[in-house]
Design an enzyme around this catalytic site. Sequence first.
Site, PDB file in Angstrom:
ATOM      1  N   TYR A 151       0.837  -1.236  -0.005  1.00 43.30           N
ATOM      2  CA  TYR A 151       0.130   0.036   0.035  1.00 43.30           C
ATOM      3  C   TYR A 151       0.782   1.212  -0.087  1.00 43.30           C
ATOM      4  CZ  TYR A 151      -4.114  -2.850   1.228  1.00 43.30           C
ATOM      5  OH  TYR A 151      -5.138  -3.824   1.134  1.00 43.30           O
TER       6      TYR A 151
ATOM      7  N   HIS B 293      -1.273 -12.170   0.850  1.00 40.37           N
ATOM      8  CA  HIS B 293      -1.913 -11.434   0.062  1.00 40.37           C
ATOM      9  C   HIS B 293      -2.908 -12.049  -0.981  1.00 40.37           C
ATOM     10  CE1 HIS B 293      -2.422  -6.894  -0.812  1.00 40.37           C
ATOM     11  NE2 HIS B 293      -3.558  -7.194  -0.906  1.00 40.37           N
TER      12      HIS B 293
ATOM     13  N   ASN C  56      -8.071 -13.582  -0.480  1.00 36.21           N
ATOM     14  CA  ASN C  56      -8.534 -13.981  -1.717  1.00 36.21           C
ATOM     15  C   ASN C  56      -8.160 -15.569  -2.042  1.00 36.21           C
ATOM     16  OD1 ASN C  56      -9.090 -11.305  -2.547  1.00 36.21           O
ATOM     17  ND2 ASN C  56      -6.977 -10.977  -2.333  1.00 36.21           N
TER      18      ASN C  56
ATOM     19  N   GLN D 183      -9.592 -12.837   3.743  1.00 37.05           N
ATOM     20  CA  GLN D 183     -10.146 -11.534   3.317  1.00 37.05           C
ATOM     21  C   GLN D 183     -10.601 -11.549   1.705  1.00 37.05           C
ATOM     22  OE1 GLN D 183      -8.146  -7.060   2.710  1.00 37.05           O
ATOM     23  NE2 GLN D 183      -8.194  -7.754   4.925  1.00 37.05           N
TER      24      GLN D 183
ATOM     25  N   SER E 108     -13.251  -3.853  -0.125  1.00 33.64           N
ATOM     26  CA  SER E 108     -14.081  -3.029  -1.037  1.00 33.64           C
ATOM     27  C   SER E 108     -15.720  -3.122  -1.049  1.00 33.64           C
ATOM     28  CB  SER E 108     -13.733  -3.399  -2.375  1.00 33.64           C
ATOM     29  OG  SER E 108     -12.376  -2.599  -2.593  1.00 33.64           O
TER      30      SER E 108
ATOM     31  N   THR F 127     -12.193   4.111   3.660  1.00 36.35           N
ATOM     32  CA  THR F 127     -12.486   5.451   3.464  1.00 36.35           C
ATOM     33  C   THR F 127     -11.355   6.343   4.411  1.00 36.35           C
ATOM     34  OG1 THR F 127     -14.084   7.324   4.014  1.00 36.35           O
ATOM     35  CG2 THR F 127     -13.847   5.328   5.603  1.00 36.35           C
TER      36      THR F 127
END
Length: 305
Positions: free
Chosen positions: A52, A117, A148, A169, A215, A271
């Site tokens: 990130y 990830h 994933n 996740q 998301s 956010t």
Amino acid sequence: MKTMELGTSGIRASVIGLGCMRIASLSEQAISDYVHGALECGVNFFDHADIYGGGKSEELFGSALQQEPSLRDKLVLQSKCAIHDGMYDFSKEHILKSVDGILSRLHTDHLDILLLHRPDPLMEPEEVGEAFQILEESGKVRQFGVSNFNSRQLTLLQSGLKQKLQVNQMQFGLMHTGMIDHGVQTNTKFPNSYDRDGEVLDYCRLKGITLQAWSPFQYGFFEGSFLDNEKFPELNKVLAEVGEKYGVSKTAVAAAWILRHPAKIQVITGTTNLQHLRDVAAAADVTLSRADWYALYRAAGNELP
């Protein structure tokens, strides 16, 4: 804010978590305000990844912790590794090196949770297991999970581990309902009747693995938000009607739709706007009726046999 246990780890976290992918553009003061604002909303869970902002998101967040070390004990910190240089890398060397980098950038001596990830086709479960064992014994990582992964990949990886995988996740929300569509359309020839993920939602429920929804307000793959989007008039109409009924925003309704599922899915919002976070946090106090849940599912364009 309601809390939940992540997997069977004993770690309790807010049912709404903050994803830190977008914070690289913020100032250190803004990030400090962001962390304190989240805590005021009851949000104590922060999700990072070493990619990130090219690591800058963790660096800036870590600077805020360095300025106020007492914050660390109030937070549940999760980060992810394994994506770099255009590939996925589950090698022991890369995992260990990645965690050292994450801890250095975050200015902390441990992660509460480490996720791999995305699935690495070259994964060797026993090699991952060696890395996890070193990280656990050194105290650098308390619990482990993935992102994933389908059910078969979870089973394969778990076969090489002494540690239980606690988290998976996955992208999930009103406009990304793949994890439940197959089950709804079982024994039909409807387009979404195909099993694309090994019934991962049911698998995680059976194995005590917490699903985290990333998301949750997006449609497609990072194509944009469906909230107040003219492409989705029917969905926004029903979101507004349900929101009026419960006295919350459309954003809160969209998050409450995820929280209503008995799988006890944690919502991860990306956010950086505190008012938006307050809107999302309000979902923790809303329990949608079955009728409202289904009305929203249909309004998102999903068919019931």
